[in-house]
Design an enzyme around this catalytic site. Structure first.
Site, PDB file in Angstrom:
ATOM      1  N   ASP A 131      54.216  54.146  49.779  1.00  0.00           N
ATOM      2  CA  ASP A 131      54.329  52.699  49.659  1.00  0.00           C
ATOM      3  C   ASP A 131      53.227  52.234  48.729  1.00  0.00           C
ATOM      4  O   ASP A 131      52.947  52.908  47.742  1.00  0.00           O
ATOM      5  CB  ASP A 131      54.271  52.023  51.028  1.00  0.00           C
ATOM      6  CG  ASP A 131      55.062  50.718  51.063  1.00  0.00           C
ATOM      7  OD1 ASP A 131      55.077  50.025  50.041  1.00  0.00           O
ATOM      8  OD2 ASP A 131      55.660  50.397  52.092  1.00  0.00           O
ATOM      9  N   HIS A 180      53.897  59.929  34.960  1.00  0.00           N
ATOM     10  CA  HIS A 180      54.752  61.113  34.840  1.00  0.00           C
ATOM     11  C   HIS A 180      55.639  61.211  36.075  1.00  0.00           C
ATOM     12  O   HIS A 180      55.150  61.128  37.209  1.00  0.00           O
ATOM     13  CB  HIS A 180      53.919  62.394  34.718  1.00  0.00           C
ATOM     14  CG  HIS A 180      53.091  62.468  33.475  1.00  0.00           C
ATOM     15  ND1 HIS A 180      53.633  62.669  32.223  1.00  0.00           N
ATOM     16  CD2 HIS A 180      51.752  62.357  33.292  1.00  0.00           C
ATOM     17  CE1 HIS A 180      52.663  62.691  31.321  1.00  0.00           C
ATOM     18  NE2 HIS A 180      51.509  62.500  31.952  1.00  0.00           N
TER      19      HIS A 180
END
Length: 521
Positions: A219, A294
């Site tokens: 989260d 990435h």
């Protein structure tokens, strides 16, 4: 005496003047931990605590605080402590809390395990950089319970710092900074379960500097909520996390003068998201600069119709004067989730949005898209002009990689998540949080080790007892994953801020808040 305060990015000249604001003044405690300890030291062992992983730490910690709340240092020595009752440490002034042990949650109440409130001139740290709170949240999560206690919350705290601390596997949120001011948070590792609702750091405050943190969860990594003003977030490692964000935003949103800089995001939900669904108010004067990503699902995701939150009454939150600059790397699948998504409210379109030096490319397939709705500014799918009317979603698809998208990776990128139904080991705090950037402050364990070695050289003026204390401090380096902190001879005051990252300047700290002395008291 305070050091002169300045605005970091305006001095560097990196962003337009409308978005250059970050901190508004000095941050950190007004007096050093060593000065607090010299006045009075309250060791929890003297108030009934036992490092046996069974005796409840709550009452002894509360008693030690009561004795030192008007000025002093509360000390939790190395060792393993159980905590079954939570503590609210309120109305303190000029005090510090040194956690060199590991606190294991054994209680099941909701709320906050440790809550600091209505406090000024405060420091929370571990002198060994291995002090930790282990929430054992998997014991809740295995039965699909996500409403257990939070680990740490600061409310109405001014002139403070929190550093060199590890927070692990909270049943709920890990660290909340609520209505605070003039604070610094740094050199921390947060390792949570792989599920929503296990936020890393949530901040809604004024004049806060958050830097050199690693967060693993699913989260919020480091998220700004409303109301918030003058917050600088930099050198952040979202390592298999939810990613950084603003929101969720609702009615009367009031967020301004926020800078995120040097943010590295690996295999997370997004690199940065602003999330709302209806509501009102404004988000203004914001900089998102030097982002590397990435393998993330989303890269830049501004969603004013975010379906994961219930709609709030209002025309929408107005977003203006937002700069997105120098983003590089790759997204997981650009055809499914393009690297730029800016969806603004039709009744209050976004304006003065600037995107420049943005080069992201897909890891899967050979095309990606950019999408905008009711958004004005410069760059990619944004519309220009001063007459800001609503418009439908426009999408641009490209099939060739932009130049310069290649970006460095971190050596500690995690290959697997922590899950949510098994124990999460206690990690060590890393010494690097963004490629090529040196942390602003060395870990306390490194400072203590250097000081202890220096003291050990001059044996002609050191007693055998003092030599023994020095040797114990040398052993106070971060431990291997899952191990407890080593025993130490006594509280070690926090100390000297470390080197400035290459190419950067240090925001102002209070003069006495971070003069670390390193050796034991």
């Amino acid at each position: 005496m305070r050091l002169h305060a300045f605005t970091l990015l305006s001095l560097l000249g990196l962003v337009p003047s409308f978005a250059a604001a970050s901190l508004s003044g000095s941050v950190g405690p007004l007096t050093s931990a060593s000065a607090k300890a010299a006045k009075k030291t309250c060791n929890v062992l003297d108030y009934g605590a036992k490092a046996d992983k069974k005796t409840d730490l709550g009452p002894p910690l509360a008693a030690a605080f009561a004795a030192c709340k008007s000025g002093g240092l509360v000390y939790i020595p190395a060792g393993d402590y159980a905590m079954s009752t939570w503590v609210k440490l309120a109305n303190g002034k000029a005090w510090a809390l040194q956690i060199d042990g590991v606190i294991y949650r054994t209680g099941t109440d909701g709320g906050n395990m440790i809550m600091i409130e209505h406090t000024s001139d405060f420091e929370l740290y571990s002198s060994t950089s291995s002090g930790a709170m282990q929430g054992l949240g998997y014991e809740f999560h295995a039965s699909n319970n996500w409403s257990g206690p939070r680990l740490l919350r600061l409310w109405d705290v001014s002139d403070f710092s929190v550093h060199d601390l590890i927070l692990v596997d909270s049943p709920s949120f890990h660290f909340s900074i609520d209505t605070c001011s003039n604070g610094e948070v740094y050199n921390m590792a947060i390792r949570g379960g792989n599920h929503g609702g296990l936020d890393g750091v949530d901040v809604w405050s004024t004049n806060i500097w958050i830097h050199d943190l690693e967060v693993t969860n699913k989260d919020e990594c480091v998220t700004v909520k409303s109301p918030a003003k003058n917050i600088l977030v930099e050198n952040i490692y979202c390592n298999l996390s939810g990613g950084c964000a603003m929101g969720s935003l609702g009615a009367d949103t009031d967020i301004s003068d926020i800078t995120y800089k040097n943010i590295y995001t690996w295999n997370s939900n997004q690199m940065m998201m602003i999330k709302s669904n209806g509501g009102s108010g404004t988000v203004s004067n914001v900089v998102f600069e030097n982002f590397i990503g990435h393998g993330n699902a989303y890269s830049l995701d501004i969603d004013s119709f975010w379906s994961s939150m219930s709609a709030v009454s209002g025309d929408g939150v107005t977003l203006n004067n937002i700069t997105i600059k120098n983003w590089k790397g790759t997204e997981a699948n650009g055809a499914q989730r393009g690297p730029i998504k800016i969806i603004c409210p039709d009744k209050v379109p976004c304006y003065n949005i600037l995107i420049e030096d943005f080069a992201m490319w897909t890891e899967t397939g050979s095309k990606q898209w950019y999408s905008c709705q009711s958004a004005y500014g410069s760059g990619f799918c944004l519309k220009s002009g001063s007459h800001h009317t609503s418009y439908a979603v426009t999408t641009t698809t490209v099939s060739s990689a932009p130049s310069g998208y290649s970006a460095a990776k971190m050596a500690s990128d995690l290959s697997t998540d922590s899950g949510s139904t098994k124990s999460i080991p206690i990690p060590t705090i890393p010494t690097s949080f963004y490629p090529g950037a040196t942390p602003y402050s060395a870990l306390m364990s490194k400072q203590s080790t250097k000081a202890a070695k220096a003291r050990a050289v001059d044996m002609s003026v050191e007693t055998p007892a003092a030599a023994s204390r020095s040797e114990q401090v040398v052993q106070g380096a971060p431990q291997e994953t899952g191990q407890s902190a080593p025993e130490s001879a006594g509280p070690v005051p926090s100390g000297n801020p470390g080197p400035v990252p290459t190419g950067g300047s240090r925001p102002s700290r209070h003069r006495h808040g971070h003069h670390h002395f390193g050796s034991a008291i």
